[in-house]
Every structure is written in C-alpha cells, then in structure tokens.
Design a protein around this motif. Structure first.
Motif, PDB file in Angstrom:
ATOM      1  N   PHE A  43       4.523  -5.679 -13.501  1.00  0.00           N
ATOM      2  CA  PHE A  43       4.655  -5.681 -12.030  1.00  0.00           C
ATOM      3  C   PHE A  43       4.319  -4.313 -11.428  1.00  0.00           C
ATOM      4  O   PHE A  43       4.960  -3.859 -10.476  1.00  0.00           O
ATOM      5  CB  PHE A  43       6.062  -6.144 -11.605  1.00  0.00           C
ATOM      6  CG  PHE A  43       6.293  -7.611 -11.866  1.00  0.00           C
ATOM      7  CD1 PHE A  43       5.863  -8.577 -10.967  1.00  0.00           C
ATOM      8  CD2 PHE A  43       6.908  -8.040 -13.034  1.00  0.00           C
ATOM      9  CE1 PHE A  43       6.045  -9.931 -11.211  1.00  0.00           C
ATOM     10  CE2 PHE A  43       7.096  -9.393 -13.292  1.00  0.00           C
ATOM     11  CZ  PHE A  43       6.660 -10.343 -12.382  1.00  0.00           C
ATOM     12  N   ALA A  44       3.277  -3.674 -11.976  1.00  0.00           N
ATOM     13  CA  ALA A  44       2.908  -2.315 -11.553  1.00  0.00           C
ATOM     14  C   ALA A  44       2.541  -2.271 -10.070  1.00  0.00           C
ATOM     15  O   ALA A  44       2.910  -1.318  -9.362  1.00  0.00           O
ATOM     16  CB  ALA A  44       1.749  -1.797 -12.405  1.00  0.00           C
ATOM     17  N   ALA A  45       1.835  -3.271  -9.580  1.00  0.00           N
ATOM     18  CA  ALA A  45       1.423  -3.259  -8.163  1.00  0.00           C
ATOM     19  C   ALA A  45       2.612  -3.484  -7.239  1.00  0.00           C
ATOM     20  O   ALA A  45       2.620  -3.033  -6.086  1.00  0.00           O
ATOM     21  CB  ALA A  45       0.357  -4.334  -7.931  1.00  0.00           C
ATOM     22  N   TRP A  46       3.592  -4.180  -7.731  1.00  0.00           N
ATOM     23  CA  TRP A  46       4.749  -4.543  -6.917  1.00  0.00           C
ATOM     24  C   TRP A  46       5.727  -3.373  -6.754  1.00  0.00           C
ATOM     25  O   TRP A  46       6.314  -3.187  -5.688  1.00  0.00           O
ATOM     26  CB  TRP A  46       5.421  -5.760  -7.543  1.00  0.00           C
ATOM     27  CG  TRP A  46       6.796  -6.146  -7.068  1.00  0.00           C
ATOM     28  CD1 TRP A  46       7.884  -6.401  -7.850  1.00  0.00           C
ATOM     29  CD2 TRP A  46       7.239  -6.392  -5.715  1.00  0.00           C
ATOM     30  NE1 TRP A  46       8.968  -6.767  -7.092  1.00  0.00           N
ATOM     31  CE2 TRP A  46       8.586  -6.768  -5.772  1.00  0.00           C
ATOM     32  CE3 TRP A  46       6.622  -6.298  -4.464  1.00  0.00           C
ATOM     33  CZ2 TRP A  46       9.341  -7.058  -4.632  1.00  0.00           C
ATOM     34  CZ3 TRP A  46       7.371  -6.593  -3.326  1.00  0.00           C
ATOM     35  CH2 TRP A  46       8.706  -6.971  -3.415  1.00  0.00           C
ATOM     36  N   ALA A  47       5.858  -2.550  -7.788  1.00  0.00           N
ATOM     37  CA  ALA A  47       6.902  -1.505  -7.781  1.00  0.00           C
ATOM     38  C   ALA A  47       6.859  -0.617  -6.525  1.00  0.00           C
ATOM     39  O   ALA A  47       7.895  -0.465  -5.849  1.00  0.00           O
ATOM     40  CB  ALA A  47       6.824  -0.679  -9.055  1.00  0.00           C
ATOM     41  N   PRO A  48       5.713  -0.048  -6.146  1.00  0.00           N
ATOM     42  CA  PRO A  48       5.718   0.810  -4.948  1.00  0.00           C
ATOM     43  C   PRO A  48       5.961   0.028  -3.651  1.00  0.00           C
ATOM     44  O   PRO A  48       6.563   0.559  -2.710  1.00  0.00           O
ATOM     45  CB  PRO A  48       4.310   1.442  -4.946  1.00  0.00           C
ATOM     46  CG  PRO A  48       3.481   0.601  -5.852  1.00  0.00           C
ATOM     47  CD  PRO A  48       4.401  -0.048  -6.827  1.00  0.00           C
ATOM     48  N   ILE A  49       5.511  -1.199  -3.620  1.00  0.00           N
ATOM     49  CA  ILE A  49       5.725  -2.025  -2.413  1.00  0.00           C
ATOM     50  C   ILE A  49       7.216  -2.365  -2.306  1.00  0.00           C
ATOM     51  O   ILE A  49       7.820  -2.311  -1.233  1.00  0.00           O
ATOM     52  CB  ILE A  49       4.845  -3.290  -2.472  1.00  0.00           C
ATOM     53  CG1 ILE A  49       3.380  -2.881  -2.405  1.00  0.00           C
ATOM     54  CG2 ILE A  49       5.198  -4.276  -1.363  1.00  0.00           C
ATOM     55  CD1 ILE A  49       2.404  -3.989  -2.698  1.00  0.00           C
ATOM     56  N   ARG A  51       9.721  -0.666  -3.330  1.00  0.00           N
ATOM     57  CA  ARG A  51      10.489   0.512  -2.884  1.00  0.00           C
ATOM     58  C   ARG A  51      10.408   0.710  -1.381  1.00  0.00           C
ATOM     59  O   ARG A  51      11.309   1.247  -0.767  1.00  0.00           O
ATOM     60  CB  ARG A  51       9.930   1.771  -3.573  1.00  0.00           C
ATOM     61  CG  ARG A  51      10.517   2.053  -4.933  1.00  0.00           C
ATOM     62  CD  ARG A  51      10.191   3.475  -5.378  1.00  0.00           C
ATOM     63  NE  ARG A  51       8.759   3.720  -5.555  1.00  0.00           N
ATOM     64  CZ  ARG A  51       8.088   3.436  -6.664  1.00  0.00           C
ATOM     65  NH1 ARG A  51       8.695   2.899  -7.693  1.00  0.00           N
ATOM     66  NH2 ARG A  51       6.786   3.684  -6.754  1.00  0.00           N
ATOM     67  N   ASP A  52       9.309   0.276  -0.774  1.00  0.00           N
ATOM     68  CA  ASP A  52       9.071   0.533   0.649  1.00  0.00           C
ATOM     69  C   ASP A  52       9.532  -0.678   1.467  1.00  0.00           C
ATOM     70  O   ASP A  52       8.825  -1.682   1.580  1.00  0.00           O
ATOM     71  CB  ASP A  52       7.563   0.786   0.858  1.00  0.00           C
ATOM     72  CG  ASP A  52       7.240   1.133   2.293  1.00  0.00           C
ATOM     73  OD1 ASP A  52       8.097   0.934   3.179  1.00  0.00           O
ATOM     74  OD2 ASP A  52       6.108   1.593   2.533  1.00  0.00           O
ATOM     75  N   ARG A  53      10.711  -0.522   2.071  1.00  0.00           N
ATOM     76  CA  ARG A  53      11.291  -1.680   2.758  1.00  0.00           C
ATOM     77  C   ARG A  53      10.552  -2.037   4.040  1.00  0.00           C
ATOM     78  O   ARG A  53      10.787  -3.092   4.615  1.00  0.00           O
ATOM     79  CB  ARG A  53      12.777  -1.444   3.007  1.00  0.00           C
ATOM     80  CG  ARG A  53      13.527  -1.364   1.676  1.00  0.00           C
ATOM     81  CD  ARG A  53      14.982  -0.943   1.834  1.00  0.00           C
ATOM     82  NE  ARG A  53      15.825  -2.003   2.354  1.00  0.00           N
ATOM     83  CZ  ARG A  53      16.439  -1.974   3.525  1.00  0.00           C
ATOM     84  NH1 ARG A  53      16.285  -0.943   4.326  1.00  0.00           N
ATOM     85  NH2 ARG A  53      17.207  -2.970   3.909  1.00  0.00           N
ATOM     86  N   THR A  54       9.651  -1.157   4.496  1.00  0.00           N
ATOM     87  CA  THR A  54       8.822  -1.548   5.652  1.00  0.00           C
ATOM     88  C   THR A  54       7.776  -2.576   5.191  1.00  0.00           C
ATOM     89  O   THR A  54       7.156  -3.253   6.009  1.00  0.00           O
ATOM     90  CB  THR A  54       8.092  -0.352   6.300  1.00  0.00           C
ATOM     91  OG1 THR A  54       7.127   0.167   5.375  1.00  0.00           O
ATOM     92  CG2 THR A  54       9.061   0.749   6.696  1.00  0.00           C
ATOM     93  N   LEU A  55       7.564  -2.659   3.878  1.00  0.00           N
ATOM     94  CA  LEU A  55       6.616  -3.643   3.332  1.00  0.00           C
ATOM     95  C   LEU A  55       7.336  -4.820   2.665  1.00  0.00           C
ATOM     96  O   LEU A  55       6.902  -5.970   2.776  1.00  0.00           O
ATOM     97  CB  LEU A  55       5.691  -2.974   2.295  1.00  0.00           C
ATOM     98  CG  LEU A  55       4.776  -1.874   2.821  1.00  0.00           C
ATOM     99  CD1 LEU A  55       4.018  -1.223   1.663  1.00  0.00           C
ATOM    100  CD2 LEU A  55       3.791  -2.447   3.840  1.00  0.00           C
ATOM    101  N   GLN A  60      13.946  -6.685  -0.204  1.00  0.00           N
ATOM    102  CA  GLN A  60      12.965  -6.184  -1.173  1.00  0.00           C
ATOM    103  C   GLN A  60      12.448  -7.299  -2.084  1.00  0.00           C
ATOM    104  O   GLN A  60      12.413  -7.173  -3.304  1.00  0.00           O
ATOM    105  CB  GLN A  60      13.564  -5.015  -1.955  1.00  0.00           C
ATOM    106  CG  GLN A  60      13.817  -3.835  -1.025  1.00  0.00           C
ATOM    107  CD  GLN A  60      14.545  -2.700  -1.687  1.00  0.00           C
ATOM    108  OE1 GLN A  60      15.760  -2.762  -1.861  1.00  0.00           O
ATOM    109  NE2 GLN A  60      13.816  -1.692  -2.070  1.00  0.00           N
ATOM    110  N   LYS A  61      12.095  -8.388  -1.440  1.00  0.00           N
ATOM    111  CA  LYS A  61      11.489  -9.526  -2.135  1.00  0.00           C
ATOM    112  C   LYS A  61      10.371 -10.077  -1.260  1.00  0.00           C
ATOM    113  O   LYS A  61      10.336  -9.833  -0.061  1.00  0.00           O
ATOM    114  CB  LYS A  61      12.532 -10.633  -2.363  1.00  0.00           C
ATOM    115  CG  LYS A  61      13.606 -10.300  -3.403  1.00  0.00           C
ATOM    116  CD  LYS A  61      14.561 -11.476  -3.512  1.00  0.00           C
ATOM    117  CE  LYS A  61      15.839 -11.126  -4.247  1.00  0.00           C
ATOM    118  NZ  LYS A  61      15.651 -10.903  -5.659  1.00  0.00           N
ATOM    119  N   LEU A  62       9.523 -10.869  -1.863  1.00  0.00           N
ATOM    120  CA  LEU A  62       8.440 -11.522  -1.136  1.00  0.00           C
ATOM    121  C   LEU A  62       8.615 -13.036  -1.247  1.00  0.00           C
ATOM    122  O   LEU A  62       9.210 -13.489  -2.222  1.00  0.00           O
ATOM    123  CB  LEU A  62       7.080 -11.101  -1.725  1.00  0.00           C
ATOM    124  CG  LEU A  62       6.779  -9.599  -1.693  1.00  0.00           C
ATOM    125  CD1 LEU A  62       5.410  -9.317  -2.314  1.00  0.00           C
ATOM    126  CD2 LEU A  62       6.847  -9.028  -0.269  1.00  0.00           C
TER     127      LEU A  62
END
Ligand SMILES: N[C@@H](CCC(=O)N[C@@H](CS)C(=O)NCC(=O)O)C(=O)O
Length: 241
Positions: A43-49, A51-55, A60-62
């Motif tokens: 989940f490398a692409a997900w980790a920074p997203i 962390r950023d709650r504006t995203l 912190q889920k999609l």
C-alpha cells in the motif's frame, strides 16, 4: 440541480465501494475526476494519502468525494449526498426516497460487505474453513437476493424504471449483481432471481457499465492476488457440492 464544480472521487484502483458511483457519473454524463490510488501489497501509494486528512478524510479511509467545498467520507453518506446533490431526491416521492435509501443500505451491509470479507477471509484468518464460510455466505446472499427481488417487485421498482433517470441505487444494484457473478461464477444462482437477472441484462446503463469494466479491469478488493483467491473460493464451493 447542477453542481458548480465537477466532483472528485478518490478511491483505490478497485471496484469495491466506488464502482457504482463511477457508473452513476458516467451514465448520467456528469463530469467527475476519478482519482485512483494504486494498489500494491505494501500500500505504498496509499500511505502518504492516508496521512493527509485533507485527502483521506476524517476517518482516513476511502472512498471520499470532494464536491462543492465538501469532503465527504463514508460510502452510504456519499451515496445519499450524490442522490440529493444531483437532483434525484426531488424527482421522487418521500416513500420512494426511503425505498432507495433502504435498498442501498441493504446492498452495502448485506451484499457488498460479506462478499469483500469472504474475498479477504483466508488472508485474515489463517487456517479458516474457507469451504464452509463460502457455502454459508452464498446461502445467506441467496436468501438476501430473494428478499431484494421480492421487495423490488412489491415496490414496482422494475415496472417504473423507464419513467425516471438511472439513479445511484440502480447502479449499486447492477454492480452487486455483477460482483456476485464475478466472485461466485457458476455457483451464483442468478437464474433463481429472474427479475434481478432481467434487470441485470436489460439495465439501460449496462453498456456504460460494461465499458467501464472493460476500460479499467479493477479487482473487487485490494486483496493481493485476488484472482487466485476467487479461484480458491469457487473451487471450495465445487468441492462442497
Ligand atoms: N465505513 C467506511 C469504510 C471505508 C473503508 O473501510 N475503506 C477501505 C477500503 S474499501 C480503506 O480505506 N482501507 C484502507 C485503510 O483502512 O487504511 C465506508 O463505508 O466508506
């Protein structure tokens, strides 16, 4: 009501909890940004997203939907927002709006969730009796879809489909019927739900849904090597016959 800005749907590169919304926006010709987060075992692409709650939103889920200044999380709330925001609530009676909400709730809780759990099951619980779980899940899904069919007939859902635009609940119903066939293959008793089977084949948005499925061949969940997991489920079901 037309929104001032095209919404952004942020979700993994999976069908999961967002595919029905992709269908809805495309069928209705509503521009949207389909922002996919790449899937990988770590989940490398997900980790920074995440962390950023504006995203990633409050939990912190999609999925999240960004629309007209709102950052909306929670799939049922997104579905209800879309139904209202794009003008469908006002096209229906109070009773029919409740029916749409009841159908979407049941499809999320009683179909989408157990199917996703089953796909992940042997990854989450090593040594689980996959055959027993698959058989029991399928029995429960079959009973549920019988109830859905009976209720939609009573509500005259199918009889009045042509009198209104395709709505969120239709897209979710079509997606769950498609996912059931994809996951359970020959074991899904589509023929024993004739009205649902008819809805599935004759759905006016079907060409758009098929095109979306072909254009981006997404897995249902983020489970690593999902095709092999689905093959194991179908094999387990064949062995329990
Ligand atoms: N209750 C939420 C659940 C959302 C959820 O569990 N999303 C999963 C993907 S389907 C997720 O973001 N998983 C990544 C994580 O929890 O880090 C909803 O209905 O939308």
């Amino acid at each position: 009501m037309a929104p001032s800005n095209a919404p952004t749907l942020r979700y993994f590169a999976a069908r999961g909890r967002a595919q029905f919304l992709r269908y809805f926006f495309r069928i209705r010709g509503l521009g949207f940004t389909d922002e996919e987060v790449a899937l990988s075992a770590d989940f490398a692409a997900w980790a920074p997203i995440r962390r950023d709650r504006t995203l990633s939103g409050p939990f912190q889920k999609l999925p999240v939907l960004e629309c007209d200044g709102h950052l909306i999380a929670e799939t049922p709330i997104i579905a209800a927002f879309v139904h209202r925001h794009f003008g469908d609530e006002e096209k229906l009676s109070a009773a029919d709006n409740l029916r749409h909400a009841m159908l979407t709730s049941s499809l999320f809780g009683d179909v989408m969730t157990p199917v996703a759990l089953l796909i992940w099951l042997d990854a989450m619980y090593a040594g689980v009796d996959l055959a027993a779980a698959a058989k029991r899940t399928l029995e429960r899904l079959n009973a549920q879809m019988h109830n859905v069919e009976r209720t939609l007939i009573e509500w005259q859902w199918f009889a009045h489909l042509a009198d209104r635009p395709v709505m969120v609940a239709d897209c979710l119903l079509w997606e769950e019927l498609s996912v059931l066939q994809h996951v359970f293959g020959p074991h899904v008793p589509l023929g024993s739900w004739p009205e649902l089977a008819h809805f599935y084949t004759e759905f006016s948005g079907r060409a758009v849904c098929d095109r979306e499925l072909l254009a981006r061949q997404r897995p249902v969940t983020g489970r690593p090597d999902e095709p092999a997991a689905i093959a194991r489920l179908q094999h387990a079901l064949s062995a329990t016959k």
